[in-house]
Design a protein around this motif. Sequence first.
Motif, PDB file in Angstrom:
ATOM      1  N   ALA A 153       0.829  -1.207   0.000  1.00 49.96           N
ATOM      2  CA  ALA A 153       0.000   0.000   0.000  1.00 49.96           C
ATOM      3  C   ALA A 153       0.860   1.252   0.000  1.00 49.96           C
ATOM      4  O   ALA A 153       0.564   2.231  -0.707  1.00 49.96           O
ATOM      5  CB  ALA A 153      -0.927  -0.007   1.214  1.00 49.96           C
ATOM      6  N   PHE A 157       1.019   3.937  -3.093  1.00 49.83           N
ATOM      7  CA  PHE A 157       0.724   5.352  -2.882  1.00 49.83           C
ATOM      8  C   PHE A 157       1.820   6.239  -3.491  1.00 49.83           C
ATOM      9  O   PHE A 157       1.535   7.263  -4.124  1.00 49.83           O
ATOM     10  CB  PHE A 157       0.583   5.632  -1.391  1.00 49.83           C
ATOM     11  N   ALA A 161       1.362   8.743  -6.593  1.00 49.40           N
ATOM     12  CA  ALA A 161       1.701  10.156  -6.395  1.00 49.40           C
ATOM     13  C   ALA A 161       2.576  10.668  -7.535  1.00 49.40           C
ATOM     14  O   ALA A 161       2.354  11.769  -8.065  1.00 49.40           O
ATOM     15  CB  ALA A 161       2.414  10.328  -5.064  1.00 49.40           C
ATOM     16  N   LEU A 176      -2.962  13.407  -3.118  1.00 48.93           N
ATOM     17  CA  LEU A 176      -1.892  13.135  -2.152  1.00 48.93           C
ATOM     18  C   LEU A 176      -2.159  13.755  -0.793  1.00 48.93           C
ATOM     19  O   LEU A 176      -1.724  13.227   0.232  1.00 48.93           O
ATOM     20  CB  LEU A 176      -0.554  13.658  -2.709  1.00 48.93           C
ATOM     21  N   VAL A 179      -5.743  11.788   0.830  1.00 44.36           N
ATOM     22  CA  VAL A 179      -5.625  10.443   1.399  1.00 44.36           C
ATOM     23  C   VAL A 179      -5.073  10.478   2.824  1.00 44.36           C
ATOM     24  O   VAL A 179      -5.655   9.874   3.743  1.00 44.36           O
ATOM     25  CB  VAL A 179      -4.767   9.530   0.490  1.00 44.36           C
ATOM     26  N   TYR A 294      -7.450   5.900 -10.409  1.00 40.04           N
ATOM     27  CA  TYR A 294      -6.558   6.073  -9.271  1.00 40.04           C
ATOM     28  C   TYR A 294      -7.334   6.445  -8.002  1.00 40.04           C
ATOM     29  O   TYR A 294      -7.006   5.980  -6.912  1.00 40.04           O
ATOM     30  CB  TYR A 294      -5.518   7.150  -9.574  1.00 40.04           C
ATOM     31  N   LEU A 298      -7.034   4.007  -4.884  1.00 37.48           N
ATOM     32  CA  LEU A 298      -6.434   4.426  -3.614  1.00 37.48           C
ATOM     33  C   LEU A 298      -7.285   4.066  -2.413  1.00 37.48           C
ATOM     34  O   LEU A 298      -6.818   4.132  -1.276  1.00 37.48           O
ATOM     35  CB  LEU A 298      -6.175   5.932  -3.642  1.00 37.48           C
ATOM     36  N   PRO A 301      -5.380   0.927  -0.781  1.00 40.53           N
ATOM     37  CA  PRO A 301      -4.306   1.235   0.169  1.00 40.53           C
ATOM     38  C   PRO A 301      -4.813   1.906   1.441  1.00 40.53           C
ATOM     39  O   PRO A 301      -4.285   1.662   2.529  1.00 40.53           O
ATOM     40  CB  PRO A 301      -3.392   2.171  -0.630  1.00 40.53           C
ATOM     41  N   LEU A 302      -5.852   2.764   1.293  1.00 47.24           N
ATOM     42  CA  LEU A 302      -6.398   3.434   2.466  1.00 47.24           C
ATOM     43  C   LEU A 302      -6.997   2.430   3.440  1.00 47.24           C
ATOM     44  O   LEU A 302      -6.716   2.465   4.647  1.00 47.24           O
ATOM     45  CB  LEU A 302      -7.461   4.441   2.032  1.00 47.24           C
TER      46      LEU A 302
END
Length: 573
Positions: A153, A157, A161, A176, A179, A294, A298, A301-302
């Motif tokens: 993750a 990220f 980014a 960026l 998140v 994206y 994301l 990963p969050l």
Amino acid sequence: MKQLPLADPGTPDHRSAARYLLWVARGQKATLLGGMTFGMLWMGAQAFVPAILGQAIDEGIAGGDVDRLLGWTALLFAVGVVQALAGIMRHRFAVTNWLSGAYRTVQVVTRQSADLGATLPKNLATGEVVSIGAGDLAYIGNLLEISARFAGAVVAFVVVAFILLSTSTTLGLVVLIGVPLMLFALGPLLRPLHRRQFAQREAVGELNSLGSDIVSGLRVLRGIGGEESFSKRYRAESQRVRGAGVKVAGIQSVLDAAQVFLPGIFVVSVVGLGAHFAVRGDLSAGSLVAFYGYATFLVLPLRTATEMANALMRALVAGRRIVRVLELTPDVADPAEPVRLPDRGDLVDPVSGIRVRDGRLTAIVSAESDRAAVIADVLGRYDDASEVRYGGVTLASATRADVRQRILVSDTGSQLFTGVLREELDPSGRRTDDELMAAIRTASAEDVLVALADGLDAEVEEKGRSFSGGQRQRLVLVRALLADPSVLVLVEPTSAVDAHTEARIADRLREYRQGRSTVVLTSSPLLLDRVDEVIFVADGRVVASGRHRQLLETEPRYRRTVTRQTEEEEVLA
């Protein structure tokens, strides 16, 4: 993939829960690094998918270039293959990390429990240790398992980014900054979650302890009609655990909802802003699709990051419980420069005046019935203040292992475990069937063996609950006899058997232990009449010694202890 050897888990760091978790991680750093590597490759490959789709739309579809479209499609297929293979390996390492962390925890706790011996039940309830095996090890394993996905993750990220900033600085900064802000928004929920998880874990440990006490004392409870009283206590305690669980679930549900709601708002915001830029002509159609991809990607990963935080909180709670066991020290410690105990000799306690002569069958009678176990602990060096000497050498100057090899204490708390009867009686597997049968005959346990369809190969249930109290007591005696120590200390070995069986055991015990020291702590006249010497102890000191019948005539207090008469009843008789 090479598995982590679990034979020796090493010495754990028990200064704090965090240090313990770091110790576990260091012990399996190879598989952790492997899992993180494939985790980064797995999620990193996913991070490139939206960018490839955007380029395929812009150059292939919008640009009308079939060759470019096929090229980007082939690249997308290759990235998908890499992602699939990396995902398989990441999962394999994740499972290995879970198993290694969980069962290394089982090993260190089991080893510590065995090393503590009698110290453990004095400081912790049974349920505390049971809860570690029932739940805490899973939380340790979960933290190590998620480490691979969390590493992926972080890398994903960073990759996203870089791609976003190179495409659109404004949208890149929105993503960026947005998140991390969402992660910080979830932070206030973690501390109360941690507190409630710890309270629930405490309640579960107390409930397990109560359940263990009820099960172990079920026969007594039925005998005195106390089932309903303890049933009410258990129901009340279980409702307290339920309440603690509901409180945890309340915070957990808010956290889970926030993990969906906040990313949803974020995705809508990014897509709306991207659409605005596309209408203005600042973004191409492919870039807009990529940004939407994206923003959606994301979320993974969050959620992984919040899951990592949740797993860390649970692991810290579990680690605190584990550290509570690991930080205990045995009441009896090995000396810095141990000496070797002799193979034979008298066992002497200079404090009480007890002298167990080598090769004799000796009985110790205590005027205070609750002192018998204390005397046995002193003779077996379960009390570090013991000044007992064996063959002229103090037990405190020898290692615990050396003392246990020479002196075996079998008390009323000795238990049978689940397994094959043969292995329960002879755990080392050194004895022949003839030797097993000789010990069984000495303990007058032939009837127990005859009642079992498979004989010595029969399965023993947990704590030998399929046997009666007298049968369990005799089987425990068989196990003690087969250990064949230099000095065998037996605490009330015949308290649960009838008089005829007790007389047979008394006669056979002398023959079986001929030439070796045997100490019996008892007040049973049947046993006392068959020993070589009786030592009478009162107020922690030897009052008299001799043969049983001699002491009955010369020592009134001994007579009252053995016959269980009061002084007034003795006068009337």
